[in-house]
Design a protein around this motif. Structure first.
Motif, PDB file in Angstrom:
ATOM      1  N   VAL A 250       0.953  -1.192  -0.097  1.00 21.57           N
ATOM      2  CA  VAL A 250       0.095  -0.004  -0.067  1.00 21.57           C
ATOM      3  C   VAL A 250       0.951   1.291   0.065  1.00 21.57           C
ATOM      4  O   VAL A 250       0.733   2.234  -0.818  1.00 21.57           O
ATOM      5  CB  VAL A 250      -0.835   0.174   1.127  1.00 21.57           C
ATOM      6  N   MET A 251       1.815   1.230   0.743  1.00 18.46           N
ATOM      7  CA  MET A 251       2.744   2.262   1.091  1.00 18.46           C
ATOM      8  C   MET A 251       3.446   2.401  -0.224  1.00 18.46           C
ATOM      9  O   MET A 251       3.956   3.869  -0.504  1.00 18.46           O
ATOM     10  CB  MET A 251       3.838   2.155   2.177  1.00 18.46           C
ATOM     11  N   ASP A 252       3.860   1.686  -1.075  1.00 17.44           N
ATOM     12  CA  ASP A 252       4.383   1.686  -2.308  1.00 17.44           C
ATOM     13  C   ASP A 252       3.683   2.207  -3.305  1.00 17.44           C
ATOM     14  O   ASP A 252       4.025   2.282  -4.651  1.00 17.44           O
ATOM     15  CB  ASP A 252       5.115   0.103  -2.600  1.00 17.44           C
ATOM     16  N   GLY A 253       2.308   2.296  -3.052  1.00 13.18           N
ATOM     17  CA  GLY A 253       1.570   2.967  -3.955  1.00 13.18           C
ATOM     18  C   GLY A 253       0.440   1.900  -4.888  1.00 13.18           C
ATOM     19  O   GLY A 253      -0.084   2.190  -5.902  1.00 13.18           O
ATOM     20  N   PHE A 254       0.670   0.487  -4.369  1.00 16.27           N
ATOM     21  CA  PHE A 254      -0.192  -0.426  -5.277  1.00 16.27           C
ATOM     22  C   PHE A 254      -1.700  -0.629  -4.314  1.00 16.27           C
ATOM     23  O   PHE A 254      -1.817  -0.453  -3.233  1.00 16.27           O
ATOM     24  CB  PHE A 254       0.475  -1.669  -5.056  1.00 16.27           C
ATOM     25  N   ALA A 255      -2.608  -1.001  -5.216  1.00 24.34           N
ATOM     26  CA  ALA A 255      -4.149  -1.319  -4.641  1.00 24.34           C
ATOM     27  C   ALA A 255      -3.527  -2.836  -4.025  1.00 24.34           C
ATOM     28  O   ALA A 255      -2.872  -3.501  -4.501  1.00 24.34           O
ATOM     29  CB  ALA A 255      -5.000  -1.450  -5.740  1.00 24.34           C
ATOM     30  N   VAL A 256      -4.456  -2.977  -3.028  1.00 23.17           N
ATOM     31  CA  VAL A 256      -4.129  -4.300  -2.131  1.00 23.17           C
ATOM     32  C   VAL A 256      -5.473  -4.899  -2.077  1.00 23.17           C
ATOM     33  O   VAL A 256      -6.375  -4.044  -1.164  1.00 23.17           O
ATOM     34  CB  VAL A 256      -3.352  -4.133  -0.848  1.00 23.17           C
ATOM     35  N   MET A 257      -5.796  -6.130  -2.168  1.00 21.68           N
ATOM     36  CA  MET A 257      -7.408  -6.621  -2.064  1.00 21.68           C
ATOM     37  C   MET A 257      -7.074  -8.146  -1.854  1.00 21.68           C
ATOM     38  O   MET A 257      -5.971  -8.585  -2.580  1.00 21.68           O
ATOM     39  CB  MET A 257      -8.220  -6.261  -3.101  1.00 21.68           C
ATOM     40  N   PRO A 258      -8.157  -9.002  -1.389  1.00 22.83           N
ATOM     41  CA  PRO A 258      -8.064 -10.272  -1.421  1.00 22.83           C
ATOM     42  C   PRO A 258      -8.338 -10.756  -2.848  1.00 22.83           C
ATOM     43  O   PRO A 258      -8.747 -10.036  -3.857  1.00 22.83           O
ATOM     44  CB  PRO A 258      -9.461 -10.560  -0.876  1.00 22.83           C
ATOM     45  N   MET A 259      -7.824 -12.012  -3.298  1.00 25.84           N
ATOM     46  CA  MET A 259      -7.565 -12.571  -4.569  1.00 25.84           C
ATOM     47  C   MET A 259      -9.370 -12.563  -5.028  1.00 25.84           C
ATOM     48  O   MET A 259      -9.488 -12.405  -6.295  1.00 25.84           O
ATOM     49  CB  MET A 259      -7.080 -13.989  -4.639  1.00 25.84           C
ATOM     50  N   ARG A 260     -10.152 -13.007  -4.197  1.00 26.59           N
ATOM     51  CA  ARG A 260     -11.520 -13.005  -4.686  1.00 26.59           C
ATOM     52  C   ARG A 260     -12.219 -11.602  -5.309  1.00 26.59           C
ATOM     53  O   ARG A 260     -12.982 -11.829  -6.165  1.00 26.59           O
ATOM     54  CB  ARG A 260     -12.535 -13.417  -3.482  1.00 26.59           C
ATOM     55  N   GLU A 261     -11.710 -10.463  -4.957  1.00 26.18           N
ATOM     56  CA  GLU A 261     -11.828  -9.201  -5.449  1.00 26.18           C
ATOM     57  C   GLU A 261     -11.010  -9.106  -6.462  1.00 26.18           C
ATOM     58  O   GLU A 261     -11.367  -8.649  -7.662  1.00 26.18           O
ATOM     59  CB  GLU A 261     -12.055  -8.107  -4.490  1.00 26.18           C
ATOM     60  N   ALA A 262      -9.797  -9.562  -6.413  1.00 29.36           N
ATOM     61  CA  ALA A 262      -8.728  -9.171  -7.885  1.00 29.36           C
ATOM     62  C   ALA A 262      -9.161  -9.944  -8.832  1.00 29.36           C
ATOM     63  O   ALA A 262      -9.103  -9.621 -10.038  1.00 29.36           O
ATOM     64  CB  ALA A 262      -7.416  -9.540  -7.120  1.00 29.36           C
ATOM     65  N   ALA A 263      -9.745 -11.138  -8.698  1.00 28.08           N
ATOM     66  CA  ALA A 263     -10.131 -12.014  -9.807  1.00 28.08           C
ATOM     67  C   ALA A 263     -11.058 -11.473 -10.814  1.00 28.08           C
ATOM     68  O   ALA A 263     -11.115 -11.516 -11.980  1.00 28.08           O
ATOM     69  CB  ALA A 263     -10.690 -13.459  -9.344  1.00 28.08           C
ATOM     70  N   ARG A 264     -11.922 -10.679 -10.032  1.00 32.29           N
ATOM     71  CA  ARG A 264     -12.871  -9.805 -10.964  1.00 32.29           C
ATOM     72  C   ARG A 264     -12.287  -8.715 -11.870  1.00 32.29           C
ATOM     73  O   ARG A 264     -12.902  -8.452 -13.017  1.00 32.29           O
ATOM     74  CB  ARG A 264     -14.040  -9.352 -10.104  1.00 32.29           C
TER      75      ARG A 264
END
Length: 421
Positions: A250-264
């Motif tokens: 997150v601090m490096d500027g990336f979105a972070v989320m669970p794989m079940r959300e990222a899969a979409r």
């Protein structure tokens, strides 16, 4: 000396392999200096080494250095798809090193090659993924008394070794080369980062700019992959189980989320966790049409391929290195390189400039263990700090870089507790 026992695809490829090995050597100045010293001093004289590594041009230069030091080396592949067949042929024909490796070999051949490498009765193992060590401990107990040390190249292998040590079954000391700062901070981050993106581009020829790339795992490899994908213009999503690593992402500027959300939302999925079923049936059901899946972790278990096979109504080869599965709703899901290490299966692996430091750690760790033979109990050991520092120093020197040194006054200050505010 001519080699009579080996198994490679075609020895006629030897001259091509020699050119490839020599090209890589130009970017490996640290290992070259070690090889030159080894040739003079012969510190490995008479030592038999069984090596299970990716058979690439960089590995070939390590094999040459070990042989220059007096070692008798036998080499097999640590992954069925990572072998460069011309390099394997060159090591046999031009360097007299027994090699057992063919790109695309099946599972039975893979394990037969491990067995052949162990037939020399090694004093030392050099592993990448711990398959050789596991085979020794499960099936070749007869060889264990003759082995006095080993090294391990990659994160997955170190994890397995620590589990063996925890269970009290590891029979000899092993140095975790992967954990050296001059290995994981550079090889894992810059090497995996560049070579993984390189492999995806070679295999698919897709434009990364504007795509959503999901990176599963934010260890050193994940950091490298994520930063390189962002550099190509991709929107990067990181998935993690470790809150500290997730916070760092997150601090490096990336979105972070669970794989079940990222899969979409993901267009390209890259696994670099070292764990099993990171991409699973529940995720395939949510993915976009045309999703691309690949793995940059050591084993192909990170993507649940049997679940993908079960979900598919049809399977076809989209192009070399791409298996295209048609799933529910007519969506296509594209798997790269059979889920194996994509950077080695679909490209050439890490650039030689970073493998220079990794394999320098291998060579010097072997020498260190020989110097301390009988003094190290069974277990997993770090690379000695002095070796790590020396490799960094040699690398900087080869790059024409200079750094400061402490003055006597500064050394006294750092070693004193009396001076304060």
């Amino acid at each position: 000396m001519a080699v009579t026992d080996y198994d490679v695809k075609d020895t006629a490829l030897a001259d091509l392999g020699q050119d490839r090995i020599n090209w890589a050597a130009q970017e490996m100045p640290v290992l070259r200096q070690i090889k030159e010293r080894f040739a003079r001093e012969k510190p490995l004289q008479g030592v038999r080494i069984a090596a299970c590594l990716h058979v690439t041009s960089e590995t070939a230069n390590l094999m040459r250095a070990l042989k220059a030091g007096g070692a008798e080396v036998a080499l097999c592949a640590s992954n069925p798809l990572s072998t460069q067949d011309d390099v394997a042929a060159s090591l046999v024909i031009h360097d007299g090193i027994p090699v057992y490796a063919i790109k695309g070999e099946d599972k039975d051949t893979y394990y037969a090659h491990l067995e052949a490498t162990l037939a020399s009765g090694p004093h030392f193992t050099m592993d990448d993924g711990c398959d050789l060590v596991t085979l020794l401990h499960q099936q070749r107990h007869d060889l264990l008394p003759g082995i006095f040390g080993g090294t391990e190249e990659t994160t997955t292998g170190v994890i397995r070794l620590r589990a063996m040590a925890e269970d009290g079954v590891l029979a000899y000391p092993v140095i975790a080369v992967n954990d050296a700062l001059t290995k994981h901070m550079f090889d894992n981050r810059y090497g995996t980062g560049q070579s993984t993106i390189d492999a995806i581009l070679r295999a698919t020829n897709v434009l990364l700019a504007g795509k959503t790339v999901v990176v599963a795992g934010y260890g050193w490899c994940g950091r490298g992959v994520a930063s390189r994908a962002r550099g190509m213009g991709a929107h990067v999503v990181v998935t993690e189980i470790n809150p500290l690593k997730a916070l760092e992402a997150v601090m490096d500027g990336f979105a972070v989320m669970p794989m079940r959300e990222a899969a979409r939302v993901g267009d390209i999925f890259i696994t670099v966790t070292g764990n099993i079923n990171v991409l699973d049936a529940q995720h395939y059901a949510l993915m976009k049409d045309g999703a691309i899946l690949c793995n940059a972790g050591h084993f192909n278990v990170e993507i649940n391929i049997p679940a993908l096979e079960s979900a598919a109504r049809e399977k076809r080869m989209g192009r070399p290195f791409i298996e295209q599965y048609t799933v529910e709703g007519g969506r296509s899901i594209n798997l790269l390189a059979e889920g194996r290490l994509v950077n080695l299966a679909a490209a050439e692996g890490h650039p030689s400039a970073v493998m220079d430091m990794s394999f320098a750690n291998q060579a010097l760790s072997v020498e260190y263990m020989l110097q301390h033979k009988g003094q190290m109990k069974a277990g997993v050991y770090p690379v000695p700090e002095a070796i790590d520092q020396e490799i960094a120093r040699l690398k900087l020197e080869a790059m024409g870089m200079q750094i400061d040194t402490l003055t006597p006054e500064q050394e006294r200050y750092l070693n004193s507790w009396r001076e304060g505010t």
